[in-house]
Design a protein around this motif. Structure first.
Motif, PDB file in Angstrom:
ATOM      1  N   LEU A 133      -5.347  -3.685  -5.058  1.00 40.75           N
ATOM      2  CA  LEU A 133      -6.713  -3.950  -4.614  1.00 40.75           C
ATOM      3  C   LEU A 133      -6.784  -5.169  -3.706  1.00 40.75           C
ATOM      4  CD1 LEU A 133      -8.643  -3.180  -7.917  1.00 40.75           C
ATOM      5  CD2 LEU A 133      -8.564  -1.797  -5.831  1.00 40.75           C
ATOM      6  N   ARG A 134      -5.980  -6.193  -4.016  1.00 43.44           N
ATOM      7  CA  ARG A 134      -5.964  -7.365  -3.135  1.00 43.44           C
ATOM      8  C   ARG A 134      -5.413  -6.986  -1.761  1.00 43.44           C
ATOM      9  NH1 ARG A 134      -2.978 -12.713  -5.074  1.00 43.44           N
ATOM     10  NH2 ARG A 134      -1.220 -11.235  -5.177  1.00 43.44           N
ATOM     11  N   ALA A 135      -4.363  -6.142  -1.745  1.00 41.57           N
ATOM     12  CA  ALA A 135      -3.816  -5.703  -0.465  1.00 41.57           C
ATOM     13  C   ALA A 135      -4.864  -4.934   0.342  1.00 41.57           C
ATOM     14  CB  ALA A 135      -2.580  -4.833  -0.691  1.00 41.57           C
ATOM     15  N   MET A 136      -5.649  -4.105  -0.325  1.00 38.71           N
ATOM     16  CA  MET A 136      -6.688  -3.353   0.381  1.00 38.71           C
ATOM     17  C   MET A 136      -7.789  -4.273   0.900  1.00 38.71           C
ATOM     18  SD  MET A 136      -5.638  -0.254   0.493  1.00 38.71           S
ATOM     19  CE  MET A 136      -6.987   0.905   0.728  1.00 38.71           C
ATOM     20  N   ARG A 137      -8.113  -5.335   0.148  1.00 44.83           N
ATOM     21  CA  ARG A 137      -9.121  -6.287   0.625  1.00 44.83           C
ATOM     22  C   ARG A 137      -8.594  -7.040   1.842  1.00 44.83           C
ATOM     23  NH1 ARG A 137      -9.573 -11.520   0.105  1.00 44.83           N
ATOM     24  NH2 ARG A 137      -8.019 -11.673  -1.560  1.00 44.83           N
ATOM     25  N   LEU A 138      -7.342  -7.507   1.776  1.00 47.47           N
ATOM     26  CA  LEU A 138      -6.749  -8.193   2.917  1.00 47.47           C
ATOM     27  C   LEU A 138      -6.596  -7.253   4.106  1.00 47.47           C
ATOM     28  CD1 LEU A 138      -4.028 -10.309   1.096  1.00 47.47           C
ATOM     29  CD2 LEU A 138      -6.177 -11.123   2.076  1.00 47.47           C
ATOM     30  N   ARG A 139      -6.387  -6.004   3.813  1.00 52.05           N
ATOM     31  CA  ARG A 139      -6.293  -5.014   4.879  1.00 52.05           C
ATOM     32  C   ARG A 139      -7.579  -4.959   5.684  1.00 52.05           C
ATOM     33  NH1 ARG A 139      -4.758   1.335   3.722  1.00 52.05           N
ATOM     34  NH2 ARG A 139      -4.622   2.018   5.894  1.00 52.05           N
ATOM     35  N   ARG A 140      -8.693  -5.034   5.002  1.00 56.12           N
ATOM     36  CA  ARG A 140      -9.986  -5.038   5.685  1.00 56.12           C
ATOM     37  C   ARG A 140     -10.122  -6.271   6.575  1.00 56.12           C
ATOM     38  NH1 ARG A 140     -13.404  -1.997   8.246  1.00 56.12           N
ATOM     39  NH2 ARG A 140     -15.484  -2.913   8.355  1.00 56.12           N
ATOM     40  N   GLU A 141      -9.626  -7.411   6.117  1.00 50.95           N
ATOM     41  CA  GLU A 141      -9.668  -8.618   6.937  1.00 50.95           C
ATOM     42  C   GLU A 141      -8.822  -8.437   8.198  1.00 50.95           C
ATOM     43  OE1 GLU A 141      -8.597 -12.114   4.807  1.00 50.95           O
ATOM     44  OE2 GLU A 141     -10.077 -11.809   3.200  1.00 50.95           O
ATOM     45  N   VAL A 142      -7.669  -7.797   8.048  1.00 52.03           N
ATOM     46  CA  VAL A 142      -6.812  -7.556   9.203  1.00 52.03           C
ATOM     47  C   VAL A 142      -7.501  -6.614  10.198  1.00 52.03           C
ATOM     48  CG1 VAL A 142      -4.631  -6.512   9.956  1.00 52.03           C
ATOM     49  CG2 VAL A 142      -4.672  -8.008   7.960  1.00 52.03           C
ATOM     50  N   GLN A 143      -8.179  -5.602   9.697  1.00 49.69           N
ATOM     51  CA  GLN A 143      -8.911  -4.683  10.577  1.00 49.69           C
ATOM     52  C   GLN A 143      -9.975  -5.426  11.381  1.00 49.69           C
ATOM     53  OE1 GLN A 143     -10.227  -1.955   7.543  1.00 49.69           O
ATOM     54  NE2 GLN A 143      -8.618  -0.461   7.997  1.00 49.69           N
ATOM     55  N   GLU A 144     -10.696  -6.320  10.722  1.00 52.68           N
ATOM     56  CA  GLU A 144     -11.724  -7.100  11.425  1.00 52.68           C
ATOM     57  C   GLU A 144     -11.096  -8.021  12.465  1.00 52.68           C
ATOM     58  OE1 GLU A 144     -13.737  -9.005   8.248  1.00 52.68           O
ATOM     59  OE2 GLU A 144     -14.866  -7.207   7.640  1.00 52.68           O
ATOM     60  N   TRP A 145      -9.978  -8.656  12.093  1.00 52.57           N
ATOM     61  CA  TRP A 145      -9.282  -9.522  13.049  1.00 52.57           C
ATOM     62  C   TRP A 145      -8.804  -8.712  14.246  1.00 52.57           C
ATOM     63  CZ3 TRP A 145      -4.514  -9.310  15.244  1.00 52.57           C
ATOM     64  CH2 TRP A 145      -4.108 -10.433  15.967  1.00 52.57           C
ATOM     65  N   PHE A 146      -8.285  -7.530  14.002  1.00 54.01           N
ATOM     66  CA  PHE A 146      -7.770  -6.668  15.066  1.00 54.01           C
ATOM     67  C   PHE A 146      -8.877  -6.353  16.071  1.00 54.01           C
ATOM     68  CE2 PHE A 146      -6.827  -2.463  16.830  1.00 54.01           C
ATOM     69  CZ  PHE A 146      -5.502  -2.592  17.222  1.00 54.01           C
ATOM     70  N   VAL A 157       0.837  -1.202   0.000  1.00 54.25           N
ATOM     71  CA  VAL A 157       0.000   0.000   0.000  1.00 54.25           C
ATOM     72  C   VAL A 157       0.871   1.251   0.000  1.00 54.25           C
ATOM     73  CG1 VAL A 157      -1.705   1.323   1.305  1.00 54.25           C
ATOM     74  CG2 VAL A 157      -1.947  -1.157   1.102  1.00 54.25           C
ATOM     75  N   LEU A 158       1.897   1.266   0.829  1.00 56.58           N
ATOM     76  CA  LEU A 158       2.772   2.437   0.909  1.00 56.58           C
ATOM     77  C   LEU A 158       3.522   2.652  -0.398  1.00 56.58           C
ATOM     78  CD1 LEU A 158       3.943   4.715   2.612  1.00 56.58           C
ATOM     79  CD2 LEU A 158       5.644   3.107   3.482  1.00 56.58           C
ATOM     80  N   ALA A 159       4.057   1.586  -0.971  1.00 60.68           N
ATOM     81  CA  ALA A 159       4.803   1.719  -2.219  1.00 60.68           C
ATOM     82  C   ALA A 159       3.915   2.244  -3.336  1.00 60.68           C
ATOM     83  CB  ALA A 159       5.407   0.373  -2.606  1.00 60.68           C
ATOM     84  N   ALA A 160       2.714   1.706  -3.465  1.00 57.64           N
ATOM     85  CA  ALA A 160       1.817   2.121  -4.543  1.00 57.64           C
ATOM     86  C   ALA A 160       1.394   3.573  -4.383  1.00 57.64           C
ATOM     87  CB  ALA A 160       0.587   1.211  -4.574  1.00 57.64           C
ATOM     88  N   GLU A 161       1.009   3.972  -3.171  1.00 59.90           N
ATOM     89  CA  GLU A 161       0.480   5.318  -2.962  1.00 59.90           C
ATOM     90  C   GLU A 161       1.583   6.370  -2.967  1.00 59.90           C
ATOM     91  OE1 GLU A 161      -3.424   3.917  -0.339  1.00 59.90           O
ATOM     92  OE2 GLU A 161      -1.846   5.084   0.624  1.00 59.90           O
ATOM     93  N   ALA A 162       2.715   6.074  -2.338  1.00 59.89           N
ATOM     94  CA  ALA A 162       3.787   7.068  -2.242  1.00 59.89           C
ATOM     95  C   ALA A 162       4.490   7.266  -3.579  1.00 59.89           C
ATOM     96  CB  ALA A 162       4.787   6.656  -1.177  1.00 59.89           C
ATOM     97  N   CYS A 163       4.823   6.184  -4.249  1.00 59.61           N
ATOM     98  CA  CYS A 163       5.574   6.322  -5.498  1.00 59.61           C
ATOM     99  C   CYS A 163       4.727   6.935  -6.603  1.00 59.61           C
ATOM    100  CB  CYS A 163       6.114   4.962  -5.927  1.00 59.61           C
ATOM    101  SG  CYS A 163       7.431   4.353  -4.846  1.00 59.61           S
ATOM    102  N   GLU A 164       3.431   6.690  -6.609  1.00 54.31           N
ATOM    103  CA  GLU A 164       2.572   7.329  -7.612  1.00 54.31           C
ATOM    104  C   GLU A 164       2.505   8.826  -7.386  1.00 54.31           C
ATOM    105  OE1 GLU A 164      -0.601   9.250  -9.440  1.00 54.31           O
ATOM    106  OE2 GLU A 164      -0.603   8.897  -7.258  1.00 54.31           O
ATOM    107  N   ALA A 165       2.402   9.233  -6.115  1.00 52.29           N
ATOM    108  CA  ALA A 165       2.222  10.657  -5.805  1.00 52.29           C
ATOM    109  C   ALA A 165       3.535  11.429  -5.821  1.00 52.29           C
ATOM    110  CB  ALA A 165       1.554  10.817  -4.440  1.00 52.29           C
ATOM    111  N   THR A 173       0.768  -4.227  -9.735  1.00 51.36           N
ATOM    112  CA  THR A 173      -0.390  -4.031 -10.609  1.00 51.36           C
ATOM    113  C   THR A 173      -1.569  -3.524  -9.796  1.00 51.36           C
ATOM    114  OG1 THR A 173      -1.206  -6.286 -10.278  1.00 51.36           O
ATOM    115  CG2 THR A 173       0.418  -5.931 -12.060  1.00 51.36           C
ATOM    116  N   ALA A 174      -2.599  -3.071 -10.499  1.00 47.63           N
ATOM    117  CA  ALA A 174      -3.826  -2.670  -9.812  1.00 47.63           C
ATOM    118  C   ALA A 174      -4.394  -3.840  -9.028  1.00 47.63           C
ATOM    119  CB  ALA A 174      -4.845  -2.155 -10.831  1.00 47.63           C
ATOM    120  N   PHE A 175      -4.228  -5.044  -9.565  1.00 47.15           N
ATOM    121  CA  PHE A 175      -4.693  -6.242  -8.874  1.00 47.15           C
ATOM    122  C   PHE A 175      -3.981  -6.395  -7.526  1.00 47.15           C
ATOM    123  CE2 PHE A 175      -4.267 -10.743  -7.851  1.00 47.15           C
ATOM    124  CZ  PHE A 175      -5.569 -11.201  -7.977  1.00 47.15           C
ATOM    125  N   ASP A 176      -2.652  -6.173  -7.511  1.00 49.43           N
ATOM    126  CA  ASP A 176      -1.878  -6.290  -6.264  1.00 49.43           C
ATOM    127  C   ASP A 176      -2.372  -5.289  -5.222  1.00 49.43           C
ATOM    128  OD1 ASP A 176      -0.167  -8.262  -7.338  1.00 49.43           O
ATOM    129  OD2 ASP A 176       1.115  -6.730  -8.235  1.00 49.43           O
TER     130      ASP A 176
END
Length: 409
Positions: free
Chosen positions: A313-326, A278-286, A308-311
């Motif tokens: 989006l998948r990270a963001m979906r897994l991120r939501r799972e981690v938030q729920e687990w937390f 997430v950090l690499a995608a958002e920081a390097c694009e901006a 890729t966009a797939f990478d």
């Protein structure tokens, strides 16, 4: 420099009583910054002229009996990852200085009559140390060396927290969105959070209280306002301790508070991978241009371009799972406590527990309190569910007082 070593409560008492003048506080802080801070390049600019003007205004208000809270007249440092009016940010150097506004956090601290005194340097985004997890943020160095009472920085991968751990300070990274991101470097729009560093957990709370609140200029600002009211907070006698937190001094302090400590579950091991993607995608694009300005940055940029966009989006979906687990992991408990001494060192297998817990808290957007150790306590971090800043700060203060009743760090 006695004023920089004092808590905000003590400093405010000196100013209100008239035994210390606001301009004297600024003069002594400037001397300390010039003598100690500038020699290693950690101080980018000292804002002496405007700080002296603000200090005169504070003196006039206090002479009339007009008080504005504990931050009135207190000098503070600002990481150059946050905008300061009249100074072009490095990520938009072409803008005219007169067009530069304060970052929302800086503006609100000014409104509380705190005085920005120093712009603190940051490694350039193209440098490897900018992204390294060892804690290169300069805010804790200024506070830890007693140059300033508090400072604010931009935490995006635990950089400010780790720096506080390294320099023996307290740091508070708030629930994501509590402080507006307006005027901050575009490092990560879903991770970066303005973070306070100070000599006590209470001072971190006072700084956050002044900075928080909604902002229409920041699209990820939910309008959450934090009020530092530890007297109304309660923390559960049940705490979770991550693997390795069985430090005798820490367990003794928790026992004196009547807290029962249970083993925390092991967080999902892929939290660190999610954070990096997430950090690499958002920081390097901006910040593509800034990254391309150095060889190390270009290497990081090339790695990010392979995502890729797939990478993402998948990270963001897994991120939501981690938030729920937390949130499920903290059911029935107000906090997780984990040892932090290893967080400033290169990651090893033995360090995986604290590293995973910190990464989990960051991607969950949860508040984190970090302490670098001292006064009878080892270095540790506390985290809890979103909005749990008051219970965490109250627990942190209680631990400090229990371990060192005479005052401690």
């Amino acid at each position: 420099m006695a004023q920089a070593q004092a808590s905000l409560l003590d400093l405010n008492g000196l100013l209100r009583s008239g035994s210390v003048k606001a301009r004297d506080v600024i003069r002594r802080a400037v001397q300390a910054l010039e003598a100690e801070g500038a020699r290693d390049g950690s101080v980018r600019q000292i804002l002496e002229r405007e700080a002296m003007s603000a200090a005169r205004g504070v003196e006039r208000e206090l002479s009339r009996g007009r008080t504005r809270g504990l931050l009135q007249g207190a000098p503070f440092g600002v990481s150059e990852l946050l905008q300061v009016s009249g100074r072009p940010p490095f990520w938009n150097a072409d803008v005219h200085p007169r067009q530069v506004e304060d970052a929302a956090a800086v503006s609100r601290l000014r409104g509380a009559k705190a005085i920005p005194l120093a712009v603190l340097s940051s490694p350039p985004p193209g440098a490897a140390e900018f992204w390294r997890s060892g804690g290169a943020d300069p805010c804790a160095a200024a506070v830890g060396r007693r140059l300033l009472p508090f400072a604010i920085g931009l935490d995006f991968n635990g950089n400010v927290l780790r720096s506080a751990l390294r320099h023996g300070c307290w740091a508070l990274r708030p629930t994501f969105g509590t402080v507006s991101g307006f005027g901050t470097a575009p490092v990560s729009w879903t991770l970066a959070a303005v973070t306070a560093v100070a000599g006590t957990p209470e001072d971190c709370g006072h700084a956050l209280s002044a900075m928080s609140g909604g902002d229409s200029r920041c699209f990820h600002s939910p309008g959450r306002t934090f009020r530092f009211v530890p007297q109304y907070a309660r923390f559960s006698p049940k705490l979770l301790a991550a693997e390795g937190a069985a430090v005798p001094a820490l367990l003794t302090a928790l026992g004196k508070l009547g807290a029962s400590v249970e083993a925390a579950p092991r967080p999902k091991g892929f939290s660190g991978d999610i954070l990096e993607i997430v950090l690499a995608a958002e920081a390097c694009e901006a910040m593509e241009d800034e990254m391309a300005s150095a060889a190390e940055g270009r290497e990081i940029l090339e790695q990010a371009r392979e995502l890729t966009a797939f990478d993402y989006l998948r990270a963001m979906r897994l991120r939501r799972e981690v938030q729920e687990w937390f949130n499920e992991a903290l059911a029935g408990s107000d906090a997780v406590i984990f040892p932090a001494a290893s967080l400033t060192e290169p990651e090893t297998e033995a360090d995986a527990g604290p590293q995973d817990w910190l990464a989990t808290a960051l991607i969950a957007g949860a508040p984190v309190v970090a302490f670098g150790g001292g006064g009878g306590l080892p270095a540790f971090c506390l985290t809890g569910r979103a909005g749990a800043e008051n219970p965490l700060l109250k627990l942190a203060a209680a631990l400090r007082e229990t371990a060192a009743p005479s005052g401690g760090s």
